[in-house]
Design an enzyme around this catalytic site. Structure first.
Site, mmCIF file in Angstrom:
data_model
loop_
_atom_site.group_PDB
_atom_site.id
_atom_site.type_symbol
_atom_site.label_atom_id
_atom_site.label_comp_id
_atom_site.label_asym_id
_atom_site.label_seq_id
_atom_site.Cartn_x
_atom_site.Cartn_y
_atom_site.Cartn_z
ATOM 1 N N GLY A 324 47.522 49.312 30.188
ATOM 2 C CA GLY A 324 46.770 48.848 31.345
ATOM 3 C C GLY A 324 47.109 47.454 31.822
ATOM 4 O O GLY A 324 46.341 46.867 32.601
ATOM 5 N N HIS A 328 49.296 41.237 38.834
ATOM 6 C CA HIS A 328 48.741 41.717 40.104
ATOM 7 C C HIS A 328 47.919 40.647 40.819
ATOM 8 O O HIS A 328 47.552 39.616 40.243
ATOM 9 C CB HIS A 328 47.892 42.976 39.894
ATOM 10 C CG HIS A 328 46.636 42.759 39.079
ATOM 11 N ND1 HIS A 328 45.551 42.078 39.551
ATOM 12 C CD2 HIS A 328 46.306 43.175 37.825
ATOM 13 C CE1 HIS A 328 44.589 42.066 38.642
ATOM 14 N NE2 HIS A 328 45.032 42.718 37.579
ATOM 15 N N CYS A 346 45.135 41.973 32.096
ATOM 16 C CA CYS A 346 46.181 41.821 33.100
ATOM 17 C C CYS A 346 46.491 40.345 33.357
ATOM 18 O O CYS A 346 45.752 39.455 32.939
ATOM 19 C CB CYS A 346 45.767 42.485 34.412
ATOM 20 S SG CYS A 346 45.735 44.283 34.335
#
Length: 405
Positions: A324, A328, A346
């Site tokens: 995952g 971004h 992330c």
């Protein structure tokens, strides 16, 4: 018939002058020409023999000469030539593997030291395959421009029993030399990457070829067709990110081109000894792009509408693992970027930087993340460079490295 020629059964006749020509009949181990009747004539043997209807595809064609040297060997299928190699002493010639269930024609010419020549021809048919092995998928895609860390991932359409035979048929060539190795990760998939510390050299062409036709991969199972894939290595993009300094830097061919503040995984959710909210440290490779990516808490067993659950639509997301993790855009955490780690794992980036990176990156760009105690596993996404080179090579069925130059 001249006393200088002996051929297999079924031969109507032959004339031996300065040149002996012969088409042999059915003979299990080949067709001999020019034996003791004419000491000056060379002996030529072709295997499979003329008329063989169940020749083993994996054995190919072997032509040998005694009392002389081979001058020319031609093997054809439907008029098209079959690859083969002549020995340095020109006493033998060996073809590659042959397509199952196909008819082949062979013509060979040999010359003795005294100048006598012998020509022999043979026609035979290979055994049909009860089961066929093919390639279901290959990454990179055809003509794709990729990063310097890009692996070649080959997925077969059925389990491979004889991995040595299949791996022997796989070739990688590049315009700039590299050292790499194949590693089997199951019965249906094999992966090629370059050695640790040495990625592909940038801006070059790479060709992957699988010479599978006639390769016996299991009981009554053969490859039927060859496969080839060409792709390009682009500029050397190296991305380095620190979860401690909260910054990311991108270099292109060794020169810094951009950097920006980030916010990485905040940690704090430990499952089976693994902090699932911590960003993994190690050498990642960019795997693909999503715009947008739909990220939910379902990966950790929590529905979006349950306490602690979430569902977010994330623009300009570049995947770097299978657990995952993405680089971004995240406008809502700009306040933390450069100062604090607040994500679920992330690499949150300012929207403008994330958009730039989305357009800039190739698949296979190395992303080196440092600063956390959670290490990227070699089987998490394309974390292949996390495995030692010695261990990687041991995963080759042939236990060998490959030079691609």
């Amino acid at each position: 018939m001249s006393a200088g020629v002996r051929a297999g059964a079924g031969m109507a006749g032959a004339v031996l002058l300065l040149t002996t020509a012969c088409s042999g009949g059915e003979k299990e181990h080949g067709v001999p020409v020019g034996e003791q009747g004419d000491a000056a004539a060379p002996q030529v043997t072709i295997s499979p023999g003329n008329g063989n209807g169940k020749a083993a595809p994996e054995a190919g064609v072997t032509v040998t000469a005694a009392g002389g040297t081979l001058q020319q060997v031609t093997v054809t299928r439907k008029g098209k030539p079959v690859d083969g190699a002549m020995a340095a002493d020109k006493k033998s010639w060996k073809s590659r593997t042959l397509r199952p269930g196909s008819q082949y024609q062979v013509s060979a010419v040999a010359v003795s030291p005294k100048g006598k020549s012998a020509t022999v021809n043979s026609t035979f048919t290979t055994l049909k395959a009860a089961n066929e092995l093919g390639i279901a998928d290959v990454s990179p895609t055809k003509g794709e421009k990729v990063g310097v860390g890009m692996p070649i991932i080959v997925t077969f359409d059925r389990a491979v029993g004889d991995k040595k035979a299949v791996e022997q048929a796989l070739e990688v060539t590049s315009t700039k030399p590299a050292t790499g190795a194949w590693r089997w990760v199951g019965d249906t998939q094999v992966i090629f990457r370059t050695e640790n510390g040495h990625y592909w050299q940038p801006n070059q062409k790479v060709t992957f070829t699988a010479k599978l036709a006639g390769v016996k991969s299991g009981k009554k199972t053969y490859g039927m067709t060859d496969f080839s894939r060409k792709f390009t290595i682009g500029d050397a993009h190296i991305i380095k990110a620190s979860t401690k300094t909260h910054h990311l830097t991108v270099t292109k061919n060794g020169r810094k081109v951009k950097s920006w503040p980030i916010s990485a995984g905040r940690g704090g959710r430990v499952v089976n000894g693994v902090d699932t909210y911590a960003t993994t440290s190690g050498i990642h490779l960019t795997m693909g792009k999503e715009n947008p990516a739909i990220m939910t808490s379902e990966w950790m067993g929590v529905k979006p509408d349950e306490p602690g659950g979430y569902k977010e639509v994330i623009p300009f997301a570049v995947r770097i693992s299978n657990s995952g993790e993405y680089i971004h855009s995240m406008a809502s955490t700009v306040w933390a970027q450069g100062h604090q780690n607040v994500s679920h794992g992330c690499v949150n980036s300012p929207p403008a930087a994330a958009r730039w990176f989305y357009n800039f990156s190739y698949r296979g760009d190395p992303v080196i993340i440092t600063g956390t105690s959670r290490k990227l596993e070699p089987d998490n996404g394309w974390g292949f460079y996390q495995m030692s080179w010695k261990k990687w090579v041991k995963g080759s069925a042939l236990d060998r490295t490959v030079t691609t130059g």
